[in-house]
Design a protein around this motif. Structure first.
Motif, PDB file in Angstrom:
ATOM      1  N   GLU A 154       0.855  -1.192   0.000  1.00 48.78           N
ATOM      2  CA  GLU A 154       0.000   0.000   0.000  1.00 48.78           C
ATOM      3  C   GLU A 154       0.889   1.241   0.000  1.00 48.78           C
ATOM      4  OE1 GLU A 154      -3.617  -0.755   3.003  1.00 48.78           O
ATOM      5  OE2 GLU A 154      -1.625  -0.881   3.892  1.00 48.78           O
ATOM      6  N   PRO A 155       0.439   2.320  -0.668  1.00 46.94           N
ATOM      7  CA  PRO A 155       1.159   3.593  -0.496  1.00 46.94           C
ATOM      8  C   PRO A 155       0.971   4.060   0.942  1.00 46.94           C
ATOM      9  CG  PRO A 155      -0.811   3.882  -1.857  1.00 46.94           C
ATOM     10  CD  PRO A 155      -0.721   2.423  -1.533  1.00 46.94           C
ATOM     11  N   HIS A 156       2.000   4.697   1.491  1.00 42.94           N
ATOM     12  CA  HIS A 156       1.958   5.031   2.905  1.00 42.94           C
ATOM     13  C   HIS A 156       2.767   6.297   3.159  1.00 42.94           C
ATOM     14  CE1 HIS A 156       1.535   4.219   7.166  1.00 42.94           C
ATOM     15  NE2 HIS A 156       2.846   4.273   7.337  1.00 42.94           N
ATOM     16  N   ARG A 157       2.105   7.316   3.704  1.00 42.43           N
ATOM     17  CA  ARG A 157       2.800   8.566   4.013  1.00 42.43           C
ATOM     18  C   ARG A 157       3.174   8.555   5.489  1.00 42.43           C
ATOM     19  NH1 ARG A 157       3.911  13.073   1.504  1.00 42.43           N
ATOM     20  NH2 ARG A 157       3.901  15.047   2.648  1.00 42.43           N
ATOM     21  N   HIS A 158       4.441   8.754   5.766  1.00 40.90           N
ATOM     22  CA  HIS A 158       4.851   8.718   7.173  1.00 40.90           C
ATOM     23  C   HIS A 158       6.067   9.615   7.399  1.00 40.90           C
ATOM     24  CE1 HIS A 158       7.984   5.339   6.420  1.00 40.90           C
ATOM     25  NE2 HIS A 158       7.623   5.850   5.280  1.00 40.90           N
ATOM     26  N   ALA A 159       6.324   9.889   8.681  1.00 40.80           N
ATOM     27  CA  ALA A 159       7.432  10.785   9.027  1.00 40.80           C
ATOM     28  C   ALA A 159       8.737   9.997   9.066  1.00 40.80           C
ATOM     29  CB  ALA A 159       7.171  11.433  10.374  1.00 40.80           C
ATOM     30  N   VAL A 160       9.731  10.488   8.314  1.00 45.64           N
ATOM     31  CA  VAL A 160      11.026   9.822   8.272  1.00 45.64           C
ATOM     32  C   VAL A 160      12.078  10.813   8.772  1.00 45.64           C
ATOM     33  CG1 VAL A 160      12.751   8.776   6.748  1.00 45.64           C
ATOM     34  CG2 VAL A 160      10.315   8.395   6.324  1.00 45.64           C
ATOM     35  N   GLY A 161      12.939  10.320   9.677  1.00 45.78           N
ATOM     36  CA  GLY A 161      13.978  11.198  10.228  1.00 45.78           C
ATOM     37  C   GLY A 161      15.096  11.433   9.222  1.00 45.78           C
ATOM     38  N   HIS A 162      15.558  12.688   9.148  1.00 40.55           N
ATOM     39  CA  HIS A 162      16.684  13.048   8.279  1.00 40.55           C
ATOM     40  C   HIS A 162      17.759  13.737   9.105  1.00 40.55           C
ATOM     41  CE1 HIS A 162      13.622  12.399   5.222  1.00 40.55           C
ATOM     42  NE2 HIS A 162      14.546  12.451   4.276  1.00 40.55           N
ATOM     43  N   CYS A 163      19.005  13.460   8.786  1.00 41.64           N
ATOM     44  CA  CYS A 163      20.125  14.106   9.480  1.00 41.64           C
ATOM     45  C   CYS A 163      20.046  15.618   9.270  1.00 41.64           C
ATOM     46  CB  CYS A 163      21.450  13.574   8.952  1.00 41.64           C
ATOM     47  SG  CYS A 163      22.877  14.496   9.561  1.00 41.64           S
ATOM     48  N   TYR A 164      20.078  16.392  10.355  1.00 44.46           N
ATOM     49  CA  TYR A 164      19.900  17.846  10.220  1.00 44.46           C
ATOM     50  C   TYR A 164      21.121  18.508   9.621  1.00 44.46           C
ATOM     51  CZ  TYR A 164      22.532  19.538  14.381  1.00 44.46           C
ATOM     52  OH  TYR A 164      23.484  19.888  15.290  1.00 44.46           O
ATOM     53  N   ARG A 165      22.187  17.779   9.425  1.00 42.84           N
ATOM     54  CA  ARG A 165      23.382  18.368   8.833  1.00 42.84           C
ATOM     55  C   ARG A 165      23.607  17.951   7.389  1.00 42.84           C
ATOM     56  NH1 ARG A 165      23.807  22.953  10.314  1.00 42.84           N
ATOM     57  NH2 ARG A 165      23.934  23.198  12.552  1.00 42.84           N
ATOM     58  N   CYS A 166      23.152  16.732   6.988  1.00 45.69           N
ATOM     59  CA  CYS A 166      23.443  16.311   5.611  1.00 45.69           C
ATOM     60  C   CYS A 166      22.207  15.761   4.918  1.00 45.69           C
ATOM     61  CB  CYS A 166      24.586  15.299   5.581  1.00 45.69           C
ATOM     62  SG  CYS A 166      24.096  13.669   6.146  1.00 45.69           S
ATOM     63  N   ASP A 167      21.059  15.715   5.649  1.00 47.80           N
ATOM     64  CA  ASP A 167      19.781  15.339   5.068  1.00 47.80           C
ATOM     65  C   ASP A 167      19.671  13.859   4.686  1.00 47.80           C
ATOM     66  OD1 ASP A 167      17.253  16.424   4.688  1.00 47.80           O
ATOM     67  OD2 ASP A 167      17.488  16.367   2.512  1.00 47.80           O
ATOM     68  N   THR A 168      20.647  13.040   5.044  1.00 49.89           N
ATOM     69  CA  THR A 168      20.557  11.597   4.790  1.00 49.89           C
ATOM     70  C   THR A 168      19.467  11.000   5.686  1.00 49.89           C
ATOM     71  OG1 THR A 168      22.909  11.560   4.312  1.00 49.89           O
ATOM     72  CG2 THR A 168      21.895   9.446   4.864  1.00 49.89           C
ATOM     73  N   VAL A 169      18.746   9.995   5.165  1.00 50.02           N
ATOM     74  CA  VAL A 169      17.721   9.341   5.980  1.00 50.02           C
ATOM     75  C   VAL A 169      18.409   8.641   7.154  1.00 50.02           C
ATOM     76  CG1 VAL A 169      15.994   7.510   6.059  1.00 50.02           C
ATOM     77  CG2 VAL A 169      16.090   9.063   4.096  1.00 50.02           C
ATOM     78  N   VAL A 170      17.935   8.976   8.341  1.00 53.97           N
ATOM     79  CA  VAL A 170      18.526   8.446   9.570  1.00 53.97           C
ATOM     80  C   VAL A 170      18.104   6.992   9.761  1.00 53.97           C
ATOM     81  CG1 VAL A 170      18.191   8.626  12.056  1.00 53.97           C
ATOM     82  CG2 VAL A 170      18.775  10.664  10.729  1.00 53.97           C
ATOM     83  N   GLU A 171      19.003   6.177  10.272  1.00 56.17           N
ATOM     84  CA  GLU A 171      18.693   4.769  10.515  1.00 56.17           C
ATOM     85  C   GLU A 171      18.624   4.555  12.024  1.00 56.17           C
ATOM     86  OE1 GLU A 171      18.221   2.792   7.765  1.00 56.17           O
ATOM     87  OE2 GLU A 171      17.531   1.268   9.165  1.00 56.17           O
ATOM     88  N   PRO A 172      17.503   4.022  12.525  1.00 54.57           N
ATOM     89  CA  PRO A 172      17.491   3.696  13.956  1.00 54.57           C
ATOM     90  C   PRO A 172      18.483   2.552  14.165  1.00 54.57           C
ATOM     91  CG  PRO A 172      15.276   3.644  13.021  1.00 54.57           C
ATOM     92  CD  PRO A 172      16.227   3.685  11.881  1.00 54.57           C
ATOM     93  N   ARG A 173      19.429   2.740  15.049  1.00 54.50           N
ATOM     94  CA  ARG A 173      20.497   1.759  15.126  1.00 54.50           C
ATOM     95  C   ARG A 173      20.826   1.487  16.586  1.00 54.50           C
ATOM     96  NH1 ARG A 173      26.484   1.909  14.477  1.00 54.50           N
ATOM     97  NH2 ARG A 173      26.967  -0.190  13.707  1.00 54.50           N
ATOM     98  N   LEU A 174      21.079   0.231  16.874  1.00 55.34           N
ATOM     99  CA  LEU A 174      21.456  -0.159  18.224  1.00 55.34           C
ATOM    100  C   LEU A 174      22.933   0.130  18.407  1.00 55.34           C
ATOM    101  CD1 LEU A 174      20.676  -1.621  20.842  1.00 55.34           C
ATOM    102  CD2 LEU A 174      21.471  -3.726  19.783  1.00 55.34           C
ATOM    103  N   SER A 175      23.258   0.958  19.388  1.00 52.90           N
ATOM    104  CA  SER A 175      24.679   1.161  19.620  1.00 52.90           C
ATOM    105  C   SER A 175      24.899   1.630  21.043  1.00 52.90           C
ATOM    106  CB  SER A 175      25.267   2.149  18.616  1.00 52.90           C
ATOM    107  OG  SER A 175      24.793   3.434  18.886  1.00 52.90           O
ATOM    108  N   GLU A 176      26.132   1.582  21.465  1.00 56.08           N
ATOM    109  CA  GLU A 176      26.462   1.971  22.825  1.00 56.08           C
ATOM    110  C   GLU A 176      26.748   3.472  22.824  1.00 56.08           C
ATOM    111  OE1 GLU A 176      29.893   0.144  25.108  1.00 56.08           O
ATOM    112  OE2 GLU A 176      28.065  -0.170  26.288  1.00 56.08           O
ATOM    113  N   GLN A 177      25.986   4.225  23.595  1.00 56.47           N
ATOM    114  CA  GLN A 177      26.122   5.676  23.613  1.00 56.47           C
ATOM    115  C   GLN A 177      25.996   6.191  25.035  1.00 56.47           C
ATOM    116  OE1 GLN A 177      26.848   7.245  20.821  1.00 56.47           O
ATOM    117  NE2 GLN A 177      26.292   5.728  19.271  1.00 56.47           N
ATOM    118  N   TRP A 178      26.366   7.465  25.191  1.00 57.63           N
ATOM    119  CA  TRP A 178      26.185   8.148  26.478  1.00 57.63           C
ATOM    120  C   TRP A 178      24.883   8.948  26.430  1.00 57.63           C
ATOM    121  CZ3 TRP A 178      29.121   7.454  30.727  1.00 57.63           C
ATOM    122  CH2 TRP A 178      30.384   6.858  30.568  1.00 57.63           C
ATOM    123  N   PHE A 179      24.183   8.963  27.554  1.00 62.50           N
ATOM    124  CA  PHE A 179      22.901   9.666  27.633  1.00 62.50           C
ATOM    125  C   PHE A 179      22.834  10.521  28.895  1.00 62.50           C
ATOM    126  CE2 PHE A 179      22.256   5.857  25.179  1.00 62.50           C
ATOM    127  CZ  PHE A 179      21.405   6.234  24.151  1.00 62.50           C
TER     128      PHE A 179
END
Ligand SMILES: [Zn+2]
Ligand SMILES: [Zn+2]
Length: 893
Positions: A336-361
């Motif tokens: 089906e066609p589907h309109r949805h919100a996709v995250g883009h990098c605010y510096r280079c506009d590449t589509v962001v990938e949700p990724r599991l990684s070790e980070q500081w919060f």
């Protein structure tokens, strides 16, 4: 500065000299005493190039700061630049790419060195560009977020939060930019509505007894599926919970689990669970002990955890191949066609990938509590108020802040890991660590750097010397106003409030003024990529900084955007330039008539102007001046900068230059008494007008103000006192009576213009229906009326003549201007007849055209509409001319 004023205002000839003069006198540093007024400049990226957004933001701040400085506050506008982690690193990486190398080739140390060299060479250009706009920031206090002092503050804050348990490290799903190769915060992943697809896949039950259908927008992630989840109360699936599915393509067995997080109403009610690639799935995976199968590399290619034939494929190639394989196996239920919100990098506009990684919060909820309370209790105010609602909503739903970035340019995370596996101690430290404090063994510093905003959220106090207890910090914290575009409300503004509450025990500013965005006439944000920008420095060069500032301020009503036309900069900026010219000409006239010191208008001096010496016009302009002071002051206090500019404009241009100066000319030229009084009133009201305008147009006002006779050579309008309201000057009687004269003069001028009376030609005026008050006023000001409206004879009473123009004033006075002898009626009649004839022909032709079905049905609606408008306007003109012919008593055409 004593040479005569140039006949033409030339901003280029004075602006840079004046700016240097201000700097030499250190006028932008806060006064040593007095109540402070502090504004933190949103630090531009160190490599940024000035655009109109900076122009608007900094003009607004400068107006507020100059206003408060003149009101006697110790005004501090604190400037700085941001090292801008990703943005700056990207710029230098692009430079390296041109040289055929990469940051990985040259290594971390050399790369960081290279960025520093670049920053030293090009950095802070933007601050010099702000000077061209007239910004009165205290440049002696300029900071850079990577300065030693600010870096110390960053470490102090990190360690304190770490020690309080508010900074932690963990494996979570983060927003990952596969191009910048770093994690991003939620705020840095711009959500954009995108047209995509929803693929429905059938997952067969392991025993072959049926299948479950799941839907996804990212088919490639199914390679990392660890389960399918359903809601525990969903009747459709209750019997399947605990059974196994055979995952297609991958050929792996996965369980069906029950989880409250599943929405039974969404899609089929069964969802695929991919713990390594989705934040919700990650939580579900934790609850059910599912494995996190990371099927992507940092560059968003398929990893070794994916089946062999997928390894190395780009995420979108893999997507296509997964869909193909489902289709080939007959397991693709539908797309089906589907309109949805996709995250883009605010510096280079590449589509962001949700990724599991070790980070500081950073754990944000405890920091948000006092920041939210400050708003709820009214200590923190937003203009416009809707910004406060957004702030509160964000605070209430705050999520933890991912602060580690896999970059090299920035503050390196001050954490060291013991290299001895048996000890494995982790130390967060204010100073560099070389030996493990536990076992004395070797240590390794965390490779990552901190989010750029982790230094900028501290600037309200780190830029003043914190963590040291400096004099600046004591005097200038907390500040007053923060003026910013709404885009960085969460990135920066909200976080500054949190850090202020946490580390200083108080909010960093009292008012947040969220101004609009600069847009083009199609309401698109001005941007380099759209090519619809206007370079503020071009405008300064062509029109002057004052013209630029005037256009930006006049166009920025609270809660609205500023619209400028990149294709027609004359329309946008000429009004400001014309206003500066008008001021210059008024100034030239007034100053050339002030030979020596003028008499004071108030005080105890012997030669003070007595009230009974003031003419009606003097009283009127003093009353108008008082009204302007009240209006401008009130508007600036309420952040109505555009209203302040408009009120000052009206007062100086219309009241002072067009009316008062014209009215007093005979007195100044000596053919009437009271010249010294007129000079005194003109000098004072013009001085006030310049001061009211100074925050908006600092250059031209300073240039003129300095020229007043008797001015101390070091005196600057920028530190002169803001005009005070003096209610004794309000004079409703003078306003009403001079207002009547203005109305009459305007009416006569209009009748003259409409009837093409030659400029040198005097007219006669007859006034009917005259009340006693009007008669008294007009009699007393006969000279003003006859001179300003070019009237040879003012007759009190109805006229017996027929030919002429009529008008009625608001008090009911009937104005009649007989025109029989003022114009050649016969010639005017025949001119009008010809014009009426021409219009009639046009109208007839147009009516025919619009009556034609062929045309109206076939031509585009917009074209037909335009033709209709033409017809309406011709008809209107025809009526006007017909009325004029009747007035002049012309015969039939
Ligand atoms: Zn990126
Ligand atoms: Zn150790």
């Amino acid at each position: 500065m004593t040479e005569p004023l140039a006949p033409q205002y030339n901003p280029a000839a004075i602006e840079s000299d004046l700016y240097r003069w201000w700097m030499e006198r250190n006028l932008f540093a806060p006064a040593p005493r007095g109540t402070p007024y502090v504004v933190m400049m949103p630090p531009p990226n160190v490599t940024a190039v000035l655009h109109m957004g900076h122009g608007l933001n900094n003009t607004i701040q400068d107006v507020l700061v100059r206003f408060e400085r003149m009101r006697g506050k110790a005004a501090l506008w604190l400037p700085g630049t941001d090292h801008a982690g990703i943005a700056t690193q990207n710029v230098v990486e692009r430079l390296l790419a041109k040289e055929g190398t990469t940051r990985f080739d040259i290594g971390r140390e050399a790369f960081v060195e290279r960025v520093w060299a670049y920053v030293r060479e090009t950095g802070a250009t933007i601050l010099d560009q702000l000077k061209a706009l007239g910004c009165s920031a205290d440049w002696s206090r300029t900071y850079f977020t990577l300065d030693e002092g600010l870096s110390r503050a960053v470490r102090e804050v990190f360690v304190r939060l770490y020690e309080r348990g508010l900074i932690y490290r963990g494996h979570y799903i983060v927003n990952w930019c596969p191009r910048c190769l770093t994690a991003l915060s939620n705020e840095e992943a711009d959500k954009e509505e995108t047209d995509g697809h929803l693929w429905h896949f059938r997952y067969p039950l392991a025993d072959g007894s049926g299948h479950v259908t799941v839907a996804t927008t990212r088919p490639e992630t199914m390679l990392g599926d660890a389960a399918v989840a359903v809601h525990p109360d969903d009747e459709r699936y209750r019997a399947l919970i605990g059974r196994e599915l055979r995952l297609p393509v991958v050929d792996r067995l996965i369980p069906i689990v029950a989880d409250e997080a599943v929405d039974p109403a969404f899609g089929t009610g069964a969802v695929k669970v991919t713990p390594a690639h989705d934040p919700t799935d990650f939580e579900i995976g934790k609850r059910h002990g599912l494995p996190s199968i990371d099927v992507m590399t940092p560059e968003a290619r398929m990893s070794l955890a994916a089946p062999d034939r997928f390894q190395g494929l780009d995420r979108y190639e893999a997507r296509k191949r997964v869909v193909d394989e489902f289709e080939a196996a007959g397991l693709l239920a539908k797309v089906e066609p589907h309109r949805h919100a996709v995250g883009h990098c605010y510096r280079c506009d590449t589509v962001v990938e949700p990724r599991l990684s070790e980070q500081w919060f950073v754990k944000m909820a405890p920091l948000a509590r006092p920041a939210l309370a400050a708003y709820r209790e009214g200590r923190l105010r937003f203009v416009p108020e809707r910004g406060g609602a957004e702030y509160a909503q964000w605070m209430e739903n705050i999520r933890d802040w991912c602060i580690s970035r896999q970059l090299w340019w920035g503050h390196r995370i001050p954490v060291w890991y013991c290299q001895d596996e048996r000890c494995a101690r982790i130390v967060a430290s204010r100073t560099d660590v070389t030996r493990c404090p536990g076992c004395g063994g070797g240590v390794r510093q965390d490779e990552d750097v901190l989010d750029t905003w982790f230094s900028s959220w501290l600037v309200p106090f780190s830029s003043l010397g914190w963590p040291d207890a400096t004099e600046d910090l004591r005097r200038f914290y907390p500040g007053d106003t923060l003026a910013t575009a709404p885009e960085i409300l969460f990135f920066w503004v909200a976080r500054m409030v949190m850090s202020g509450c946490e580390f200083m025990g108080d909010i960093p500013f009292k008012t947040v003024y969220l101004h609009g965005t600069v847009r083009d006439t199609q309401h698109r944000k001005m941007s380099k990529s759209l090519g619809n920008g206007i370079d503020p420095l071009d405008v300064v060069e062509q029109f002057g900084a004052d013209a630029l500032r005037y256009a930006l301020v006049a166009g920025s009503a609270v809660g609205t955007d500023v619209i400028l036309d990149p294709n027609d900069i004359i329309t946008s900026f000429a009004p400001g330039r014309n206003f500066a010219n008008k001021l210059w000409n008024a100034g030239r006239f007034i100053l050339s008539n002030l030979a020596g010191p003028t008499r004071p208008l108030a005080g105890r001096a012997k030669n003070v102007v007595r009230r009974d010496e003031l003419s009606l016009a003097d009283r009127w302009i003093l009353a108008r001046c008082e009204a302007a002071v009240v209006e401008v002051t009130d508007a600036l206090e309420r952040f109505r900068l555009n209203e302040a500019a408009a009120a000052a404009y009206r007062f100086v241009w219309s009241d002072l230059a067009d009316w008062y100066i014209e009215q007093i000319k005979p007195r100044l030229y000596g053919d009437q008494p009271g010249g010294d009084v007129a000079r005194a009133v003109a000098a004072q009201t013009f001085d006030v007008g310049l001061r009211l305008l100074h925050p908006v147009m600092p250059f031209v006002t300073e240039a003129l103000w300095k020229r007043f006779p008797g001015r101390h050579p070091d005196a600057s309008i920028s530190t002169s006192p803001w005009p005070r309201s003096d209610r004794r000057a309000s004079d409703s009687d003078a306003l009403r009576r001079f207002g009547l004269i203005q109305e009459l003069v305007t009416a006569v001028r209009q009748i003259r213009a409409e009837n093409s009376v030659a400029p040198g030609q005097n007219v006669r005026v007859a006034l009917g229906n005259l009340g006693p008050d009007a008669r008294r006023t007009l009699t007393a000001e006969l000279g003003t009326i006859t001179r300003l409206a070019k009237v040879s004879d003012l007759h009190f009473g109805e006229s017996t003549e027929r030919v002429g123009g009529h008008a009625v004033l608001t008090d009911g006075t009937a104005v009649f201007v007989p025109l029989g002898d003022a114009i050649d009626v016969e010639r005017e009649c025949s001119r009008l007849s010809a014009e009426v004839e021409r219009l009639l022909q046009l109208i007839t032709g147009q009516e025919k055209k619009l009556g034609n079905q062929q045309f109206t049905s076939k031509a585009p609606a917009a074209v037909v509409e335009r033709e209709r408008e033409k017809l309406a306007s011709w008809r209107e003109q025809h009526e006007v001319l017909a009325r004029k012919r009747a007035l002049l008593g012309c015969g039939n055409a």
